[in-house]
Enzyme design. Sequence first.
Site, PDB file in Angstrom:
ATOM      1  N   LYS A  77       4.581   1.370   1.696  1.00  0.00           N
ATOM      2  CA  LYS A  77       4.017   0.685   2.873  1.00  0.00           C
ATOM      3  C   LYS A  77       3.716  -0.789   2.572  1.00  0.00           C
ATOM      4  O   LYS A  77       4.059  -1.672   3.353  1.00  0.00           O
ATOM      5  CB  LYS A  77       2.742   1.436   3.293  1.00  0.00           C
ATOM      6  CG  LYS A  77       1.684   0.599   3.964  1.00  0.00           C
ATOM      7  CD  LYS A  77       0.533   1.445   4.426  1.00  0.00           C
ATOM      8  CE  LYS A  77      -0.693   1.445   3.543  1.00  0.00           C
ATOM      9  NZ  LYS A  77      -1.390   0.168   3.415  1.00  0.00           N
ATOM     10  N   LEU A 106      -8.396   0.843  -6.499  1.00  0.00           N
ATOM     11  CA  LEU A 106      -8.488   2.165  -7.148  1.00  0.00           C
ATOM     12  C   LEU A 106      -7.164   2.900  -7.032  1.00  0.00           C
ATOM     13  O   LEU A 106      -6.410   2.703  -6.079  1.00  0.00           O
ATOM     14  CB  LEU A 106      -9.611   2.995  -6.526  1.00  0.00           C
ATOM     15  CG  LEU A 106      -9.469   3.507  -5.088  1.00  0.00           C
ATOM     16  CD1 LEU A 106      -8.597   4.748  -4.981  1.00  0.00           C
ATOM     17  CD2 LEU A 106     -10.826   3.820  -4.515  1.00  0.00           C
ATOM     18  N   CYS A 140       0.702   4.066  -0.355  1.00  0.00           N
ATOM     19  CA  CYS A 140       0.596   2.604  -0.338  1.00  0.00           C
ATOM     20  C   CYS A 140       1.772   1.802  -0.877  1.00  0.00           C
ATOM     21  O   CYS A 140       2.111   0.776  -0.304  1.00  0.00           O
ATOM     22  CB  CYS A 140      -0.678   2.187  -1.051  1.00  0.00           C
ATOM     23  SG  CYS A 140      -2.124   2.712  -0.098  1.00  0.00           S
ATOM     24  N   ASP A 144     -16.540   7.990  10.824  1.00  0.00           N
ATOM     25  CA  ASP A 144     -15.112   8.210  11.087  1.00  0.00           C
ATOM     26  C   ASP A 144     -14.951   8.748  12.500  1.00  0.00           C
ATOM     27  O   ASP A 144     -15.869   9.373  13.039  1.00  0.00           O
ATOM     28  CB  ASP A 144     -14.554   9.228  10.066  1.00  0.00           C
ATOM     29  CG  ASP A 144     -13.053   9.080   9.877  1.00  0.00           C
ATOM     30  OD1 ASP A 144     -12.639   8.571   8.813  1.00  0.00           O
ATOM     31  OD2 ASP A 144     -12.292   9.447  10.803  1.00  0.00           O
ATOM     32  N   ARG A 163       0.846  12.218   0.618  1.00  0.00           N
ATOM     33  CA  ARG A 163       1.469  11.213   1.482  1.00  0.00           C
ATOM     34  C   ARG A 163       2.602  10.501   0.738  1.00  0.00           C
ATOM     35  O   ARG A 163       2.430   9.999  -0.346  1.00  0.00           O
ATOM     36  CB  ARG A 163       0.415  10.207   1.973  1.00  0.00           C
ATOM     37  CG  ARG A 163      -0.551  10.817   2.962  1.00  0.00           C
ATOM     38  CD  ARG A 163      -1.613   9.844   3.399  1.00  0.00           C
ATOM     39  NE  ARG A 163      -2.551   9.533   2.334  1.00  0.00           N
ATOM     40  CZ  ARG A 163      -3.569   8.673   2.461  1.00  0.00           C
ATOM     41  NH1 ARG A 163      -3.753   8.030   3.590  1.00  0.00           N
ATOM     42  NH2 ARG A 163      -4.386   8.465   1.461  1.00  0.00           N
ATOM     43  N   SER A 209      -9.517  -2.293   3.943  1.00  0.00           N
ATOM     44  CA  SER A 209      -8.139  -1.840   4.152  1.00  0.00           C
ATOM     45  C   SER A 209      -7.178  -2.885   3.601  1.00  0.00           C
ATOM     46  O   SER A 209      -7.501  -4.066   3.531  1.00  0.00           O
ATOM     47  CB  SER A 209      -7.837  -1.703   5.649  1.00  0.00           C
ATOM     48  OG  SER A 209      -8.683  -0.765   6.246  1.00  0.00           O
ATOM     49  N   GLU A 228      -9.165  -3.021  -2.193  1.00  0.00           N
ATOM     50  CA  GLU A 228      -9.504  -1.976  -3.155  1.00  0.00           C
ATOM     51  C   GLU A 228      -8.305  -1.722  -4.075  1.00  0.00           C
ATOM     52  O   GLU A 228      -7.190  -1.589  -3.611  1.00  0.00           O
ATOM     53  CB  GLU A 228      -9.884  -0.684  -2.386  1.00  0.00           C
ATOM     54  CG  GLU A 228     -10.363   0.422  -3.285  1.00  0.00           C
ATOM     55  CD  GLU A 228     -11.402  -0.092  -4.286  1.00  0.00           C
ATOM     56  OE1 GLU A 228     -12.466  -0.563  -3.868  1.00  0.00           O
ATOM     57  OE2 GLU A 228     -11.136  -0.020  -5.506  1.00  0.00           O
ATOM     58  N   ARG A 276       9.507  14.357 -14.249  1.00  0.00           N
ATOM     59  CA  ARG A 276       8.463  13.456 -14.776  1.00  0.00           C
ATOM     60  C   ARG A 276       8.516  13.348 -16.294  1.00  0.00           C
ATOM     61  O   ARG A 276       7.569  12.827 -16.905  1.00  0.00           O
ATOM     62  CB  ARG A 276       7.075  13.976 -14.364  1.00  0.00           C
ATOM     63  CG  ARG A 276       6.837  13.959 -12.866  1.00  0.00           C
ATOM     64  CD  ARG A 276       6.684  12.559 -12.329  1.00  0.00           C
ATOM     65  NE  ARG A 276       6.508  12.515 -10.891  1.00  0.00           N
ATOM     66  CZ  ARG A 276       6.431  11.400 -10.192  1.00  0.00           C
ATOM     67  NH1 ARG A 276       6.551  10.241 -10.788  1.00  0.00           N
ATOM     68  NH2 ARG A 276       6.286  11.435  -8.899  1.00  0.00           N
ATOM     69  N   GLY A 315     -14.377   4.424   8.476  1.00  0.00           N
ATOM     70  CA  GLY A 315     -13.232   5.085   7.835  1.00  0.00           C
ATOM     71  C   GLY A 315     -13.688   5.859   6.618  1.00  0.00           C
ATOM     72  O   GLY A 315     -14.085   5.278   5.610  1.00  0.00           O
TER      73      GLY A 315
END
Length: 457
Positions: free
Chosen positions: A277, A161, A274, A35, A344, A129, A159, A431, A10
């Site tokens: 999800k 980050l 993320c 990948d 995304r 993941s 992860e 913002r 990945g």
Amino acid sequence: MNVRKILCIGAGYVGGPTMAVIADKCPHIRVEVVDISAERIAQWNSDELPVYEPGLDDVVRRCRGRNLFFAVAREEAIPDADLVFVSVNTPTKDFGEGAGMAPDLQYLEKTARFLKPHLRDGAIVVEKSTVPVRTAEALSRILHEGQPDRHIPVLSNPEFLAEGTAIRDLMEPDRVLIGCEETAAGRAAAQALADVYRNWVPDERIVLSSVWSSELSKLTANAFLAQRISSINSISALCEVTQANVTEVSRAIGADARIGRRFLEAGVGFGGSCFRKDILDLAYICQRHGLAEVAAYWRSVVEMNDYQMERFARNVVARQFNTVAGKRLAVFGFAFKPGTNDTRDSPALYVCRKLLEERAALVITDPQALENAARDLHGLKGEIRYEPDPYAAAAGAHAVVLLTHWEEFRALDYERIYAAMEKPAAFFDGRNWLDPAMLYRIGFNVYPIGKAPLVHD
Ligand code: NAD
Ligand code: UGA
């Protein structure tokens, strides 16, 4: 084990930067990132990397061809690997059981099946993941099925980050979490992975736990971060009807060391691949275990985010005399946050879709994300233009709708922007990025988040 060869499955936003930093910090280790997408690999091998991340180009330039290699997934690379990171996507399922909530684990499972026949005995598989708690059990079963004498330890190493600061986060992580099976072999595998990180991460920042705690900690960390944003966004709605100011409220509560300052910025809502999800994943797990109240509690964080985006889009229309049909609106920012080309689940997607439904003519500008924006909005009905120059984007517009707080937008000449716009010219600051008083002085009607609007008579 002394790790000499790492393989990563990945080459996405996580796999690429993470492996680049490992290669940079561990010149004695050969790192190969593979990948299934030949296009992505070609980009990683070119001067135009597929991921925009400050500092990434330099790291890749230093290591690529030395001890960092990008290749299309190939079986021959597997038997040599001491350590295999699995960093494939785990998006929310959009079909079948659990659609809209559970993560789609097909890429993870396919990876395990791809690795299984070629892994050498004793190689370590690392879940990078983000996965539901107890996924390592499934991975381990696939890897050992029919080969009970073989031992492939499966570790969890989530992860943490954040995009836009990925290189800094990887170089100086708050912590590196490693979850292992509580056996001698599991602990030895965890030590081998910890030794890789010890090349640059201080020992006290390497945290060991059980695999299940590690998997669940990742989902919980994202849920807590997103919960703070939804909490302050809920208060922003209340500020708007009570004349309180959400920035002042954030500052006041953030000064309490128990609460802390970070992740208290109200805005149009959180985005990214993320948060939504992972919270839905968490809620789904709770539901499956019969914890309906816990599931509802976490789902409400996402519901509050939906409400905030919806509220913002509705406000744009309402403040434009209840119609934006045929009006040009300049959208400043499409990336889900600054410092990335990633769009995304960006709030911009939601807001733009709503404004297009209201038949607004959109001109979208973003320093890095225009290509992804055009791909995301492709096929939608309505008038959309993509314009790299913010001045050209705003010319002739009735309103600026700021959705990403790029530094570049602070440096613009707003007198010039105002002069070229239709009047009255509105500024919707999703913002709270620009000084409302400055914009108001120039002549804009200003609509920030969680503060009283500044409107000329
Ligand atoms: P991504 O979509 O950018 O990258 C995943 C890559 O895996 C894609 O390039 C895809 O082609 C590849 N892939 C899928 N199946 C494959 C297979 N069988 N063999 C080889 N390659 C395969 O996703 P990402 O943003 O890098 O996220 C990866 C994981 O890391 C997710 O679980 C995510 O939740 C988690 N995560 C992401 C971030 C982030 O900031 N994006 C941060 C922390 C954790
Ligand atoms: C987030 C987490 O911060 C990372 O630790 C995690 O590894 C990652 O998710 C992941 O698992 O993918 P990321 O989504 O890249 O990182 O970016 P954040 O900085 O967390 O921002 C997420 C969204 O929240 C953005 O849309 C941002 O604008 C918004 N946000 C953030 C706010 O609206 N207010 C804030 O105070 C902070």
